[in-house]
Design a protein around this motif. Sequence first.
Motif, PDB file in Angstrom:
ATOM      1  N   THR A   1      18.528  24.698 -26.440  1.00  0.00           N
ATOM      2  CA  THR A   1      18.600  26.126 -26.141  1.00  0.00           C
ATOM      3  C   THR A   1      19.625  26.823 -27.026  1.00  0.00           C
ATOM      4  OG1 THR A   1      18.059  25.610 -23.832  1.00  0.00           O
ATOM      5  CG2 THR A   1      18.907  27.799 -24.287  1.00  0.00           C
ATOM      6  N   LEU A   2      20.781  26.205 -27.210  1.00  0.00           N
ATOM      7  CA  LEU A   2      21.803  26.781 -28.085  1.00  0.00           C
ATOM      8  C   LEU A   2      21.323  26.815 -29.538  1.00  0.00           C
ATOM      9  CD1 LEU A   2      25.006  25.156 -26.557  1.00  0.00           C
ATOM     10  CD2 LEU A   2      24.315  27.557 -26.414  1.00  0.00           C
ATOM     11  N   GLY A   3      20.560  25.792 -29.935  1.00  0.00           N
ATOM     12  CA  GLY A   3      19.967  25.796 -31.271  1.00  0.00           C
ATOM     13  C   GLY A   3      19.025  26.973 -31.439  1.00  0.00           C
ATOM     14  N   ASN A   4      18.266  27.280 -30.408  1.00  0.00           N
ATOM     15  CA  ASN A   4      17.395  28.455 -30.387  1.00  0.00           C
ATOM     16  C   ASN A   4      18.219  29.718 -30.647  1.00  0.00           C
ATOM     17  OD1 ASN A   4      15.884  30.690 -29.561  1.00  0.00           O
ATOM     18  ND2 ASN A   4      15.614  29.982 -27.469  1.00  0.00           N
ATOM     19  N   MET A   5      19.367  29.844 -29.955  1.00  0.00           N
ATOM     20  CA  MET A   5      20.214  31.020 -30.126  1.00  0.00           C
ATOM     21  C   MET A   5      20.784  31.105 -31.538  1.00  0.00           C
ATOM     22  SD  MET A   5      23.656  32.125 -28.010  1.00  0.00           S
ATOM     23  CE  MET A   5      22.834  32.086 -26.408  1.00  0.00           C
ATOM     24  N   VAL A   6      21.222  29.968 -32.067  1.00  0.00           N
ATOM     25  CA  VAL A   6      21.780  29.938 -33.427  1.00  0.00           C
ATOM     26  C   VAL A   6      20.739  30.399 -34.446  1.00  0.00           C
ATOM     27  CG1 VAL A   6      22.609  28.415 -35.258  1.00  0.00           C
ATOM     28  CG2 VAL A   6      23.510  28.174 -32.944  1.00  0.00           C
ATOM     29  N   LEU A   7      19.504  29.938 -34.283  1.00  0.00           N
ATOM     30  CA  LEU A   7      18.444  30.347 -35.203  1.00  0.00           C
ATOM     31  C   LEU A   7      18.154  31.835 -35.083  1.00  0.00           C
ATOM     32  CD1 LEU A   7      16.017  27.306 -34.859  1.00  0.00           C
ATOM     33  CD2 LEU A   7      17.407  27.911 -36.844  1.00  0.00           C
ATOM     34  N   GLY A   8      18.254  32.376 -33.878  1.00  0.00           N
ATOM     35  CA  GLY A   8      18.093  33.817 -33.704  1.00  0.00           C
ATOM     36  C   GLY A   8      19.165  34.595 -34.449  1.00  0.00           C
ATOM     37  N   MET A   9      20.403  34.111 -34.378  1.00  0.00           N
ATOM     38  CA  MET A   9      21.486  34.761 -35.114  1.00  0.00           C
ATOM     39  C   MET A   9      21.270  34.641 -36.621  1.00  0.00           C
ATOM     40  SD  MET A   9      23.448  36.256 -33.062  1.00  0.00           S
ATOM     41  CE  MET A   9      24.655  36.674 -34.316  1.00  0.00           C
ATOM     42  N   LEU A  10      20.810  33.475 -37.075  1.00  0.00           N
ATOM     43  CA  LEU A  10      20.517  33.302 -38.499  1.00  0.00           C
ATOM     44  C   LEU A  10      19.412  34.251 -38.952  1.00  0.00           C
ATOM     45  CD1 LEU A  10      20.638  29.409 -38.937  1.00  0.00           C
ATOM     46  CD2 LEU A  10      22.279  31.093 -39.800  1.00  0.00           C
ATOM     47  N   ALA A  11      18.407  34.445 -38.088  1.00  0.00           N
ATOM     48  CA  ALA A  11      17.323  35.376 -38.417  1.00  0.00           C
ATOM     49  C   ALA A  11      17.867  36.788 -38.608  1.00  0.00           C
ATOM     50  CB  ALA A  11      16.265  35.359 -37.317  1.00  0.00           C
ATOM     51  N   ILE A  12      18.801  37.197 -37.765  1.00  0.00           N
ATOM     52  CA  ILE A  12      19.409  38.529 -37.884  1.00  0.00           C
ATOM     53  C   ILE A  12      20.194  38.648 -39.192  1.00  0.00           C
ATOM     54  CG2 ILE A  12      21.161  40.058 -36.883  1.00  0.00           C
ATOM     55  CD1 ILE A  12      20.285  38.996 -34.122  1.00  0.00           C
ATOM     56  N   ILE A  13      20.987  37.621 -39.504  1.00  0.00           N
ATOM     57  CA  ILE A  13      21.779  37.635 -40.738  1.00  0.00           C
ATOM     58  C   ILE A  13      20.876  37.673 -41.968  1.00  0.00           C
ATOM     59  CG2 ILE A  13      23.379  36.282 -42.146  1.00  0.00           C
ATOM     60  CD1 ILE A  13      24.543  35.215 -39.476  1.00  0.00           C
ATOM     61  N   LEU A  14      19.838  36.831 -41.964  1.00  0.00           N
ATOM     62  CA  LEU A  14      18.917  36.784 -43.104  1.00  0.00           C
ATOM     63  C   LEU A  14      18.174  38.107 -43.274  1.00  0.00           C
ATOM     64  CD1 LEU A  14      17.521  33.183 -42.537  1.00  0.00           C
ATOM     65  CD2 LEU A  14      18.843  33.948 -44.529  1.00  0.00           C
ATOM     66  N   ALA A  15      17.831  38.752 -42.163  1.00  0.00           N
ATOM     67  CA  ALA A  15      17.143  40.043 -42.240  1.00  0.00           C
ATOM     68  C   ALA A  15      18.038  41.093 -42.891  1.00  0.00           C
ATOM     69  CB  ALA A  15      16.709  40.487 -40.851  1.00  0.00           C
ATOM     70  N   THR A  16      19.314  41.110 -42.538  1.00  0.00           N
ATOM     71  CA  THR A  16      20.231  42.082 -43.141  1.00  0.00           C
ATOM     72  C   THR A  16      20.438  41.802 -44.628  1.00  0.00           C
ATOM     73  OG1 THR A  16      22.173  40.749 -42.518  1.00  0.00           O
ATOM     74  CG2 THR A  16      21.438  42.443 -40.960  1.00  0.00           C
ATOM     75  N   GLU A  17      20.191  40.570 -45.052  1.00  0.00           N
ATOM     76  CA  GLU A  17      20.280  40.219 -46.477  1.00  0.00           C
ATOM     77  C   GLU A  17      18.937  40.356 -47.186  1.00  0.00           C
ATOM     78  OE1 GLU A  17      21.831  36.243 -46.455  1.00  0.00           O
ATOM     79  OE2 GLU A  17      23.878  36.885 -45.956  1.00  0.00           O
ATOM     80  N   GLU A  18      17.931  40.913 -46.470  1.00  0.00           N
ATOM     81  CA  GLU A  18      16.591  41.170 -46.989  1.00  0.00           C
ATOM     82  C   GLU A  18      15.846  39.891 -47.370  1.00  0.00           C
ATOM     83  OE1 GLU A  18      16.653  44.098 -50.059  1.00  0.00           O
ATOM     84  OE2 GLU A  18      17.490  45.658 -48.757  1.00  0.00           O
ATOM     85  N   ARG A  19      16.166  38.813 -46.699  1.00  0.00           N
ATOM     86  CA  ARG A  19      15.430  37.544 -46.877  1.00  0.00           C
ATOM     87  C   ARG A  19      14.480  37.427 -45.684  1.00  0.00           C
ATOM     88  NH1 ARG A  19      20.205  33.321 -48.039  1.00  0.00           N
ATOM     89  NH2 ARG A  19      18.465  31.923 -48.487  1.00  0.00           N
ATOM     90  N   PHE A  20      13.467  38.287 -45.697  1.00  0.00           N
ATOM     91  CA  PHE A  20      12.653  38.500 -44.502  1.00  0.00           C
ATOM     92  C   PHE A  20      11.757  37.311 -44.161  1.00  0.00           C
ATOM     93  CE2 PHE A  20      13.352  42.877 -46.199  1.00  0.00           C
ATOM     94  CZ  PHE A  20      14.185  43.311 -45.181  1.00  0.00           C
ATOM     95  N   SER A  21      11.186  36.659 -45.157  1.00  0.00           N
ATOM     96  CA  SER A  21      10.317  35.508 -44.878  1.00  0.00           C
ATOM     97  C   SER A  21      11.100  34.404 -44.184  1.00  0.00           C
ATOM     98  CB  SER A  21       9.704  34.972 -46.176  1.00  0.00           C
ATOM     99  OG  SER A  21       8.840  35.923 -46.748  1.00  0.00           O
TER     100      SER A  21
END
Length: 244
Positions: free
Chosen positions: A11-31
């Motif tokens: 579950t915590l891994g799920n949360m970490v990946l969600g945070m990584l998705a947010i960070i990557l989106a702000t860096e325009e690495r959308f895929s």
Amino acid sequence: MITKSIPSLFTLGNMVLGMLAIILATEERFSLAAIMVIVAMLLDGLDGRVARALNAQSEFGKELDSLSDIISFGIAPALIMYLISFHSIPMGMAWAVTAIFPLCGALRLARFNVQKETPGYFIGLPIPAAGGVLATLSLFYQEFTAPYFVVSMLLLSYLMISTVKYPNFKKIGLPKRAVAYAPLVVIFAVVIAVIFPDQMAKLIFIPLVVYALYGFNQNIKRLVRRKRRQDDKTDEEEGYHSKR
């Protein structure tokens, strides 16, 4: 005690990946951001199965799962869509639509947490499926315009808080001896996803959108049946009065 904490690690891994998705989106690495949401879905599907296999279910795990889900499948996909596709629409509309999605996701999770267990189906589109559809749909920004995405986002938001029944694949169990291989499956999925992020995300979009549209189709059928019953009742009443 260690066994009891294993599901929470997923579950915590799920949360970490969600945070990584947010960070990557702000860096325009959308895929890659969309892929993080998809892999988070894999972890979300595993934590409950691992908990049942190890007989480690708990209220703590249930609440932690919901907190992780709102980040990974509510906030992250909405932000990806906002950053990649909503530049051409009025700012107020973009903000409102982006906010509605995680709000409906939170309502969906809260309703799920307080309702009695319903075997065999979910009531409303599960937020992981809605988030997965939204994150992967955003990658088609070159094929579709912003109004299409706005409608799709609002439809997914509605389906989450609807009373449409969706199949519950989480009821499929996981053998206890398979728990040891679960981290290897996650690592393999991450490696493949990182190597082929765009292709994997668009491929996974297809079954996710079919699952989401299943509920929409069921809702339309239900409305048609309700309208038909109302028309039949009206015809019966008119026939009764005409006989009198």
